[in-house]
Each structure stands twice: as C-alpha cells, then as structure tokens.
Design an enzyme around this catalytic site. Structure first.
Site, short mmCIF file in Angstrom:
data_model
loop_
_atom_site.label_atom_id
_atom_site.label_comp_id
_atom_site.label_asym_id
_atom_site.label_seq_id
_atom_site.Cartn_x
_atom_site.Cartn_y
_atom_site.Cartn_z
N TYR A 93 0.68 -1.11 -0.25
CA TYR A 93 -0.13 0.04 0.01
C TYR A 93 0.92 1.43 -0.28
CZ TYR A 93 -3.76 2.61 1.79
OH TYR A 93 -5.15 4.09 1.64
N LYS A 126 0.57 4.17 -3.43
CA LYS A 126 0.38 5.08 -3.27
C LYS A 126 1.94 6.11 -3.36
CE LYS A 126 -3.72 4.91 -1.79
NZ LYS A 126 -4.36 5.25 -2.85
N1 LIG Z 1 -10.38 6.13 4.23
C1 LIG Z 1 -9.07 6.59 4.63
O1 LIG Z 1 -8.71 6.73 5.78
C2 LIG Z 1 -7.68 6.76 3.94
C3 LIG Z 1 -7.04 7.67 4.29
C4 LIG Z 1 -5.69 7.48 2.88
C5 LIG Z 1 -6.60 7.45 1.21
N2 LIG Z 1 -7.20 6.95 1.48
C6 LIG Z 1 -7.66 6.32 -0.49
O2 LIG Z 1 -8.74 6.78 -0.33
C7 LIG Z 1 -9.60 5.82 -1.48
C8 LIG Z 1 -10.83 5.92 -1.24
O3 LIG Z 1 -10.12 4.64 0.27
P1 LIG Z 1 -12.06 4.39 1.47
O4 LIG Z 1 -11.71 4.92 2.79
O5 LIG Z 1 -13.14 5.14 0.17
O6 LIG Z 1 -12.04 2.85 0.73
P2 LIG Z 1 -13.40 2.30 0.88
O7 LIG Z 1 -12.40 0.55 1.01
O8 LIG Z 1 -14.28 2.27 1.62
O9 LIG Z 1 -13.65 2.30 -0.51
C9 LIG Z 1 -12.65 2.22 -1.65
C10 LIG Z 1 -14.00 1.40 -2.72
O10 LIG Z 1 -12.31 0.83 -4.03
C11 LIG Z 1 -13.62 -0.65 -4.90
N3 LIG Z 1 -12.66 -0.86 -5.39
C12 LIG Z 1 -11.85 -1.58 -4.72
N4 LIG Z 1 -11.29 -2.40 -6.04
C13 LIG Z 1 -11.40 -1.98 -7.47
C14 LIG Z 1 -11.58 -3.05 -8.53
N5 LIG Z 1 -10.93 -3.51 -8.56
N6 LIG Z 1 -12.21 -2.09 -9.71
C15 LIG Z 1 -12.91 -1.63 -9.38
N7 LIG Z 1 -14.02 -0.75 -8.19
C16 LIG Z 1 -12.63 -0.84 -6.54
C17 LIG Z 1 -14.13 -0.33 -3.57
O11 LIG Z 1 -15.33 -1.43 -4.13
C18 LIG Z 1 -14.86 0.09 -3.30
O12 LIG Z 1 -16.17 0.49 -3.24
C19 LIG Z 1 -8.47 4.48 -1.64
O13 LIG Z 1 -7.48 4.65 -2.17
C20 LIG Z 1 -8.02 4.93 -0.13
O14 LIG Z 1 -6.45 3.86 -0.37
C21 LIG Z 1 -8.28 6.31 2.25
#
Ligand SMILES: NC(=O)c1ccc[n+]([C@@H]2O[C@H](COP(=O)([O-])OP(=O)(O)OC[C@H]3O[C@@H](n4cnc5c(N)ncnc54)[C@H](O)[C@@H]3O)[C@@H](O)[C@H]2O)c1
Length: 254
Positions: A156, A160
């Site tokens: 991860y 990123k």
């Molecule tokens: N939530 C946090 O604290 C946080 C912090 C930093 C970065 N992020 C980044 O933000 C983004 C969104 O995170 P989130 O917290 O909403 O995650 P989440 O897991 O709640 O949602 C992620 C979404 O991506 C979709 N997804 C996963 N694999 C897929 C694929 N192969 N094809 C199509 N869709 C796919 C999932 O179905 C889901 O709807 C991510 O890139 C994550 O790394 C999140």
C-alpha cells in the site's frame, strides 16, 4: 451555474467511502458524473443518491479496475454516454495488511494493480480525449502513507508513493496540453476501509495523538479538496499533493 457545470467527471471507487464524498462534491459543483466501481449494488445506491432529482446526471459503470481491458475501454464508454470527458478522479484503492516477510506476490500485485496500474492506464486512455476538449483535470487520491509509511502495509505504501510520482510525471509532460494532474493525500478518514477500527479504542487514541485536529476526517473533507482541484480556481496548480490530514504530517505531537 456552478464552476463545473457542463463538465463530465469519472470518479472511481464510488460505491462507498471517499468516492461518495467526492461524487457529492463534484455534483454540487455542477458536474455530470460517471461513477465507477466493482461493487454493482453499492454503485447503484450511490448513483441514485448522487443524482438526486436529476437522474440523467449520473451514470454507473460497473468495472473491475484490476482488469486492464476494462480500464482501457472505460473512457470510450463514458464518452459514448455523455459525449465528453473533462475530469478523472482516481480514487479506488485496496489495502492488504501483512508483515513484509510473509507478504505474497499475489497480495503485492493485487494492491499495485488497483492502486497504481489502473490510474496509469486510465490516465493514458483518458488524456487524449481531454486534449481534444482543450484540457482536463486529473486528481489522484494518494495517502499520507505515500510519505510516512505504515507498518505491515508495504504494498500500500509503495502504491501510494508511486501514485504521487505518477501525478508529478503527468503534470510535467502534459501541462502544455492543458492537463492539470494533482493528488489529494487524505489522513485517516472514517470509511468502510477502516470499519474494523471504528470501535478500537487504541486506534482512536493513536489518531487523536497524531492528528493535531484530534479527530478522523470525513469523506466531505476530501470531496471539497477534490472539488477545488477540479475547478478553475486551481488552473495554476499542477503536480501538487494536497494533504488533507488534519495536520498528521506536520510532525510528532511530543
Ligand atoms: N479512508 C482512509 O482513511 C484513507 C486514507 C488515505 C487514503 N485513502 C484512499 O482513499 C481511497 C478511497 O478509500 P476509502 O476509504 O473510501 O475505501 P473503501 O474501501 O471504503 O472504498 C473503496 C472503493 O473502491 C472499490 N474498489 C476496490 N477495488 C476495486 C476494483 N478492482 N475495481 C473497481 N473498484 C474497486 C471498492 O469496491 C470500494 O467501493 C483509496 O484509494 C484509499 O487508499 C483512504
């Protein structure tokens, strides 16, 4: 008229979490939306909610972003439906938690495929259409993990960090063609990705101690940063990574 009226935006990972917050922010700014996710049921519900009283303004594109063919075809499908493509938000992401020494090549590849290769392929397929339109805006959702690695999340962290450099590379090569490519790096946000920690007192303590804001972020916090980078107010912002982390990366609080 809002600042994104007439614009068409792809948002990946839009079935839940940050993708929903981003979709709402861009819709509020007037954009029409192509929402993308592998989870068809979640996507249908999210699309209905984002569209509100204008059902034609939001379309669903059920897509597996780990499948290069599906990713490659996506911009064409969006243009067939909306007639244009102006904005791409690479938000979908996955995170496996595994100590480095036992992390399997399959876990490594699965993370890199969705978090880094899919944005690369999608940018490559989308940018020529944006150039035909006279320019476009790309926002990649990275993470504080791009700069401050987290234990047991090596794939991860690397994905990123790679996405941050992809952002800069595209900005560097394509600024002259009217493409702005920036990143938003969220801190810890309350989404299904982190649901296992919601009731974890130790995790909450770590968040409060490390975040000057002393709280989790919300999807709306990330949505408003993305909205800014997609709009004309950010025309001179290119290759940047905007931290939206409540101050997490400013330093240690002790
Ligand atoms: N939530 C946090 O604290 C946080 C912090 C930093 C970065 N992020 C980044 O933000 C983004 C969104 O995170 P989130 O917290 O909403 O995650 P989440 O897991 O709640 O949602 C992620 C979404 O991506 C979709 N997804 C996963 N694999 C897929 C694929 N192969 N094809 C199509 N869709 C796919 C999932 O179905 C889901 O709807 C991510 O890139 C994550 O790394 C999140």
């Amino acid at each position: 008229m809002s600042e994104l009226t007439g614009k068409v935006a792809i948002v990946t990972g839009a079935a839940q979490g940050l993708g929903v917050g981003i979709a709402h922010a861009l819709r509020a700014a007037g954009a029409r939306l192509a929402l993308v996710d592998i989870n068809g049921d979640g996507l249908a519900a999210a699309a209905e909610e984002a569209a509100g009283r204008e059902p034609g303004s939001v379309e669903q594109f059920v897509t597996d972003l780990a499948d290069a063919d599906q990713v490659h075809r996506l911009p064409e499908r969006v243009i067939e439906r909306f007639g244009a493509l102006d904005i791409l938000v690479n938000n979908a992401g996955v995170r496996s938690i595994s100590p480095f020494l036992v992390q399997s090549p399959a876990q490594w590849r699965a993370t890199l495929d969705v978090n880094l290769t899919a944005p690369y392929l999608l940018c490559q397929a989308a940018i020529p259409h944006m150039i035909e339109r006279g320019g476009g805006k790309i926002v990649n959702i990275t993470s504080t993990a791009a700069t401050l690695g987290f234990k047991n999340r090596s794939a991860y962290n690397v994905s990123k960090a790679g996405l941050t450099m992809l952002t800069k590379s595209i900005a560097l090569e394509l600024a002259g063609s009217g493409i702005n490519c920036n990143a938003v790096a969220p801190g810890v946000v309350r989404t299904p990705l982190n649901s296992s920690y919601f009731d974890d007192a130790e995790f909450t303590r770590v968040i409060v101690e490390n975040t000057p804001a002393e709280t989790w972020g919300s999807p709306a916090d990330i949505g408003s940063a993305v909205r800014f980078l997609c709009g004309p107010a950010a025309d001179f912002v290119n290759g940047a990574e905007l931290l939206v982390d409540g101050g997490w990366c400013t330093g240690k609080g002790y």
